[in-house]
Design a protein around this motif. Structure first.
Motif, PDB file in Angstrom:
ATOM      1  N   THR A   4       0.834  -1.198   0.000  1.00 50.92           N
ATOM      2  CA  THR A   4       0.000   0.000   0.000  1.00 50.92           C
ATOM      3  C   THR A   4       0.876   1.258   0.000  1.00 50.92           C
ATOM      4  O   THR A   4       1.014   1.958   1.005  1.00 50.92           O
ATOM      5  CB  THR A   4      -0.949   0.000   1.212  1.00 50.92           C
ATOM      6  N   ALA A   5       1.455   1.521  -1.158  1.00 48.19           N
ATOM      7  CA  ALA A   5       2.354   2.662  -1.318  1.00 48.19           C
ATOM      8  C   ALA A   5       2.305   3.110  -2.770  1.00 48.19           C
ATOM      9  O   ALA A   5       1.887   2.361  -3.660  1.00 48.19           O
ATOM     10  CB  ALA A   5       3.777   2.277  -0.924  1.00 48.19           C
ATOM     11  N   VAL A   6       2.730   4.332  -2.988  1.00 47.52           N
ATOM     12  CA  VAL A   6       2.847   4.865  -4.341  1.00 47.52           C
ATOM     13  C   VAL A   6       4.219   5.524  -4.454  1.00 47.52           C
ATOM     14  O   VAL A   6       4.719   6.107  -3.492  1.00 47.52           O
ATOM     15  CB  VAL A   6       1.709   5.858  -4.660  1.00 47.52           C
ATOM     16  N   PHE A   7       4.841   5.389  -5.618  1.00 45.32           N
ATOM     17  CA  PHE A   7       6.187   5.922  -5.780  1.00 45.32           C
ATOM     18  C   PHE A   7       6.330   6.572  -7.147  1.00 45.32           C
ATOM     19  O   PHE A   7       5.452   6.495  -8.000  1.00 45.32           O
ATOM     20  CB  PHE A   7       7.238   4.816  -5.604  1.00 45.32           C
ATOM     21  N   GLU A   8       7.483   7.207  -7.337  1.00 46.55           N
ATOM     22  CA  GLU A   8       7.864   7.721  -8.646  1.00 46.55           C
ATOM     23  C   GLU A   8       9.336   7.433  -8.868  1.00 46.55           C
ATOM     24  O   GLU A   8      10.106   7.274  -7.916  1.00 46.55           O
ATOM     25  CB  GLU A   8       7.622   9.233  -8.756  1.00 46.55           C
ATOM     26  N   GLY A   9       9.713   7.345 -10.132  1.00 44.08           N
ATOM     27  CA  GLY A   9      11.111   7.288 -10.520  1.00 44.08           C
ATOM     28  C   GLY A   9      11.413   8.552 -11.297  1.00 44.08           C
ATOM     29  O   GLY A   9      10.788   8.807 -12.329  1.00 44.08           O
ATOM     30  N   ILE A  10      12.319   9.365 -10.803  1.00 45.17           N
ATOM     31  CA  ILE A  10      12.605  10.684 -11.370  1.00 45.17           C
ATOM     32  C   ILE A  10      14.107  10.779 -11.606  1.00 45.17           C
ATOM     33  O   ILE A  10      14.893  10.196 -10.860  1.00 45.17           O
ATOM     34  CB  ILE A  10      12.126  11.800 -10.406  1.00 45.17           C
ATOM     35  N   ARG A  11      14.515  11.527 -12.632  1.00 45.81           N
ATOM     36  CA  ARG A  11      15.945  11.675 -12.891  1.00 45.81           C
ATOM     37  C   ARG A  11      16.372  13.133 -12.783  1.00 45.81           C
ATOM     38  O   ARG A  11      15.672  14.046 -13.228  1.00 45.81           O
ATOM     39  CB  ARG A  11      16.297  11.161 -14.288  1.00 45.81           C
ATOM     40  N   SER A  12      17.541  13.316 -12.203  1.00 42.15           N
ATOM     41  CA  SER A  12      18.240  14.590 -12.210  1.00 42.15           C
ATOM     42  C   SER A  12      19.447  14.439 -13.123  1.00 42.15           C
ATOM     43  O   SER A  12      20.073  13.372 -13.160  1.00 42.15           O
ATOM     44  CB  SER A  12      18.690  14.948 -10.792  1.00 42.15           C
TER      45      SER A  12
END
Length: 286
Positions: free
Chosen positions: A30-38
């Motif tokens: 029960t979680a939500v995430f994102e994958g983001i790049r710098s």
């Protein structure tokens, strides 16, 4: 050297931050995430398409009924990158249900947000990949919305393990009627007689890299059958972690040279590194 992360409003060493073993998300996903790049740019580090990533995360939070402050999360992303002195990095925000019950009613549960940044290499490597059609089916959108809900990714893990066991780099999901969905963590494109097409399917994640590359390529977006994919001149994959990755083969179909995919990959990397003033709107300075 321990990296810092942002956890419930404070930045500290990641090896000194802990969650209880009765954390609800650990048991049920029960979680939500994102994958983001710098990326490192001539003007310093910049986060690529941060608002779009956090808006997608907001939709995932809404689906789970978790409170999510987009502005707080955006500030946390910048703070973590600065704290870790990162330029080229992967950023992982995670929002989850914590303790209070191990039942399926989430109302009594605590809610938590963390943001981490770390050095990163494309998860599919640097060379064109070999795909296989998976015997698994993608989560149906009617059962599980195509967002970055943590529990949904067990589907990807099972398919990727099965493909790896047969010597392939990744698995391709196809639905019961023969239409291509996506791979385990990336969207799919094809090239035919120089024309680029973005595979469209209601069960596929609305990829932000997919959206970026479709705009750069002037690609049409439509449903694509497995037969059409096998007859394409080129196939390539897109995702925040993978960036733009050509496909060398799909099962017994070898694609050979991938000039269009290579050109789009080079253009994409110029854009994310600040080399295209026309797309500077996609970069959030750190």
């Amino acid at each position: 050297m321990s990296l810092n992360l942002w956890f419930d409003g404070r930045i500290g060493p990641q090896d000194q931050t802990h969650a209880p073993l009765t954390t609800h998300a650990m048991h049920y996903g029960t979680a939500v995430f994102e994958g983001i790049r710098s990326y490192a740019t001539p003007d310093g580090a910049a986060v690529f398409r941060l608002p779009e990533h956090l808006e997608r995360m907001r939709k995932g939070a809404e689906a789970l009924g978790v409170g999510f402050d987009v502005n707080e999360a955006a500030a946390a992303v910048i703070a973590v990158l600065r704290s870790n002195h990162h330029r080229d990095a992967y950023v992982r925000p995670l929002l989850w249900y914590g303790t209070g019950s191990l039942g399926l009613d989430v109302a009594p549960l605590s809610q938590h947000l963390m943001v981490a940044s770390m050095p990163w290499k494309p998860h599919l490597g640097e060379q064109p990949v070999r795909l296989t059609v998976s015997p698994f089916r993608r989560n149906r959108a009617e059962a599980m919305p195509p967002l970055k809900l943590s529990g949904a990714y067990v589907n990807s893990i099972l398919a990727k393990r099965e493909a790896a066991g047969r010597g392939y780099d990744d698995a391709l999901f196809v639905d019961d009627t023969g239409f291509v969905v996506e791979c385990t963590g990336v969207n799919v494109f094809l090239v035919k007689t120089g024309k680029v097409t973005a595979v469209e399917h209601p069960d596929a994640l609305p990829g932000i890299t997919r959206d970026t590359v479709a705009e750069l390529a002037g690609a049409a977006s439509r449903p694509v059958t497995l037969e059409e994919l096998l007859e394409a001149d080129e196939v390539f994959l897109t995702g925040t972690s993978a960036e733009v990755m050509p496909v060398a083969a799909l099962d017994r179909r070898d694609y050979g040279a991938t000039p269009v995919a290579n050109q789009l990959r080079a253009r994409y990397l110029r854009v994310v590194r600040g080399g295209s003033p026309a797309h500077a709107r996609w970069l959030t300075p750190v």
